[in-house]
Design a protein around this motif. Structure first.
Motif, PDB file in Angstrom:
ATOM      1  N   THR A  26       0.854  -1.192   0.000  1.00 54.61           N
ATOM      2  CA  THR A  26       0.000   0.000   0.000  1.00 54.61           C
ATOM      3  C   THR A  26       0.889   1.240   0.000  1.00 54.61           C
ATOM      4  O   THR A  26       2.052   1.176   0.398  1.00 54.61           O
ATOM      5  N   SER A  27       0.317   2.395  -0.443  1.00 55.75           N
ATOM      6  CA  SER A  27       1.101   3.632  -0.466  1.00 55.75           C
ATOM      7  C   SER A  27       0.709   4.577   0.671  1.00 55.75           C
ATOM      8  O   SER A  27       1.402   5.554   0.940  1.00 55.75           O
ATOM      9  N   ASP A  80      -1.956   6.383   0.501  1.00 53.80           N
ATOM     10  CA  ASP A  80      -2.799   7.421  -0.100  1.00 53.80           C
ATOM     11  C   ASP A  80      -3.533   6.855  -1.320  1.00 53.80           C
ATOM     12  O   ASP A  80      -3.443   5.661  -1.602  1.00 53.80           O
ATOM     13  N   VAL A  81      -4.246   7.744  -2.021  1.00 48.70           N
ATOM     14  CA  VAL A  81      -5.105   7.275  -3.125  1.00 48.70           C
ATOM     15  C   VAL A  81      -4.360   7.091  -4.445  1.00 48.70           C
ATOM     16  O   VAL A  81      -4.971   6.778  -5.466  1.00 48.70           O
ATOM     17  N   SER A  82      -3.048   7.278  -4.441  1.00 54.10           N
ATOM     18  CA  SER A  82      -2.300   7.111  -5.687  1.00 54.10           C
ATOM     19  C   SER A  82      -2.263   5.634  -6.088  1.00 54.10           C
ATOM     20  O   SER A  82      -2.395   4.743  -5.248  1.00 54.10           O
ATOM     21  N   ALA A  83      -2.070   5.393  -7.395  1.00 53.62           N
ATOM     22  CA  ALA A  83      -2.057   4.018  -7.915  1.00 53.62           C
ATOM     23  C   ALA A  83      -0.852   3.263  -7.370  1.00 53.62           C
ATOM     24  O   ALA A  83       0.251   3.811  -7.274  1.00 53.62           O
ATOM     25  N   ASP A  84      -1.080   1.999  -7.006  1.00 52.58           N
ATOM     26  CA  ASP A  84      -0.007   1.154  -6.454  1.00 52.58           C
ATOM     27  C   ASP A  84       0.418   0.072  -7.441  1.00 52.58           C
ATOM     28  O   ASP A  84       1.526  -0.448  -7.355  1.00 52.58           O
ATOM     29  N   ASP A 139      -5.466   1.523  -7.150  1.00 45.31           N
ATOM     30  CA  ASP A 139      -5.116   1.981  -5.800  1.00 45.31           C
ATOM     31  C   ASP A 139      -5.588   0.924  -4.822  1.00 45.31           C
ATOM     32  O   ASP A 139      -6.797   0.772  -4.605  1.00 45.31           O
ATOM     33  N   ASP A 185      -5.051   0.802  -1.618  1.00 48.11           N
ATOM     34  CA  ASP A 185      -5.406   1.340  -0.287  1.00 48.11           C
ATOM     35  C   ASP A 185      -6.918   1.404  -0.084  1.00 48.11           C
ATOM     36  O   ASP A 185      -7.400   1.299   1.038  1.00 48.11           O
ATOM     37  N   GLN A 186      -7.663   1.606  -1.220  1.00 51.99           N
ATOM     38  CA  GLN A 186      -9.123   1.732  -1.072  1.00 51.99           C
ATOM     39  C   GLN A 186      -9.765   0.407  -0.670  1.00 51.99           C
ATOM     40  O   GLN A 186     -10.948   0.366  -0.358  1.00 51.99           O
ATOM     41  N   GLU A 214      -2.839  -2.817   5.474  1.00 47.11           N
ATOM     42  CA  GLU A 214      -1.868  -1.742   5.275  1.00 47.11           C
ATOM     43  C   GLU A 214      -0.439  -2.255   5.504  1.00 47.11           C
ATOM     44  O   GLU A 214      -0.162  -2.920   6.505  1.00 47.11           O
TER      45      GLU A 214
END
Ligand code: CA
Ligand code: CA
Ligand code: CA
Length: 258
Positions: free
Chosen positions: A107-108, A110-114, A152, A154-155, A163
């Motif tokens: 996970t990053s 945040d909402v950025s693509a992983d 993403d 994280d969602q 996480e």
């Protein structure tokens, strides 16, 4: 005469050394962290990409040279208009499972693509995307419909994703309806799969020899997945379940418990 030659040599040497010093200094002041690959920034560089094919199950409408699953490994290399253009086709509802070995997806925060799926061809053909850890179950992390290739993860925290966890497997399932693309490259055409949020694997050996003992990897009660004991290369693998005190050994008949 020799003195002059010596002087010229020393002068050249000093000049080269000062260039080298300048390059070292510039690298120190402006280090290169991320690498742009296929138009996407991959902080982990080329190692961010999938390393091993675990399963490839295409459906009808896929033939040579679009049925070579290894073309989905490593950084993207699609070249338009070339036979065997660096992509592997799945066929409608076909499946490919890839593994990261020198890195893993995480996970990053945040909402950025992983995770980025490089799918090519004239029609945008989406796939359903699943990830898992070495010993966990598949977790659905959405799909690449709507022309987006970045996922993403994280969602999905709280609905499967944990996480900071290391995800080593990615499964892509061609999403219906049929988008065409025949005769030999039906379904999604996968060029590469890369972890933008990538953890570099440490060089920790999987077995450890300590004070005369061989220590195997341990699990926390999970049974090792069948996919980890699917080929002759896997035979002889062992892992110890420290909760239930079972030694799992991979044999030609599958996992054997001792
Ligand atoms: Ca890799
Ligand atoms: Ca993210
Ligand atoms: Ca490729």
């Amino acid at each position: 005469m020799r003195k002059i030659q010596h002087f010229q040599f020393m002068e050249k040497l000093m000049r080269y050394m000062s260039y080298a010093m300048m390059i070292v200094l510039l690298n120190f002041l402006f280090p290169v962290y991320a690498e742009e690959i296929g138009g996407v920034e991959f902080p982990g560089g080329a190692s961010s990409f999938a390393d091993e094919v675990i399963e490839y199950s295409p459906t009808a409408g896929v033939a040579y040279p679009y049925n070579i699953p290894e073309t989905a490994l490593g950084p993207p290399d699609y070249t338009f208009g070339h036979e065997g253009d660096g992509t592997v086709s799945l066929g409608n509802a076909g499946v490919i499972i890839l593994k990261f070995t020198d890195n893993s997806l995480t996970t990053s925060g945040d909402v950025s693509a992983d995770l980025w799926i490089f799918e090519e061809g004239p029609a945008i053909e989406p796939t359903e995307v699943y990830i898992k850890t070495d010993l966990g179950n598949w977790i659905s992390v959405g799909d690449t419909s709507g022309g987006t290739y970045g996922i993403d993860i994280d969602q999905f925290i709280g609905v499967g994703v944990v996480e900071g966890e290391s995800y080593t497997y990615v499964k892509l399932v061609d999403l219906l309806p049929d988008q065409g693309g025949s005769p030999n490259y039906a379904g999604a055409d996968i060029d590469a799969v890369g972890a933008i949020s990538s953890i570099q694997s440490t060089n920790k050996p999987e077995i450890r020899v300590d004070s005369g003992y061989v220590n195997l990897s341990v699990t926390s009660g999970e049974t090792p997945p069948e996919a980890d004991c699917a080929t002759s290369r896997d035979h002889g693998r062992m892992v110890f379940d420290e909760i239930n005190q079972i030694l799992h050994i991979c044999s030609p008949a599958g996992w054997v418990d001792k």
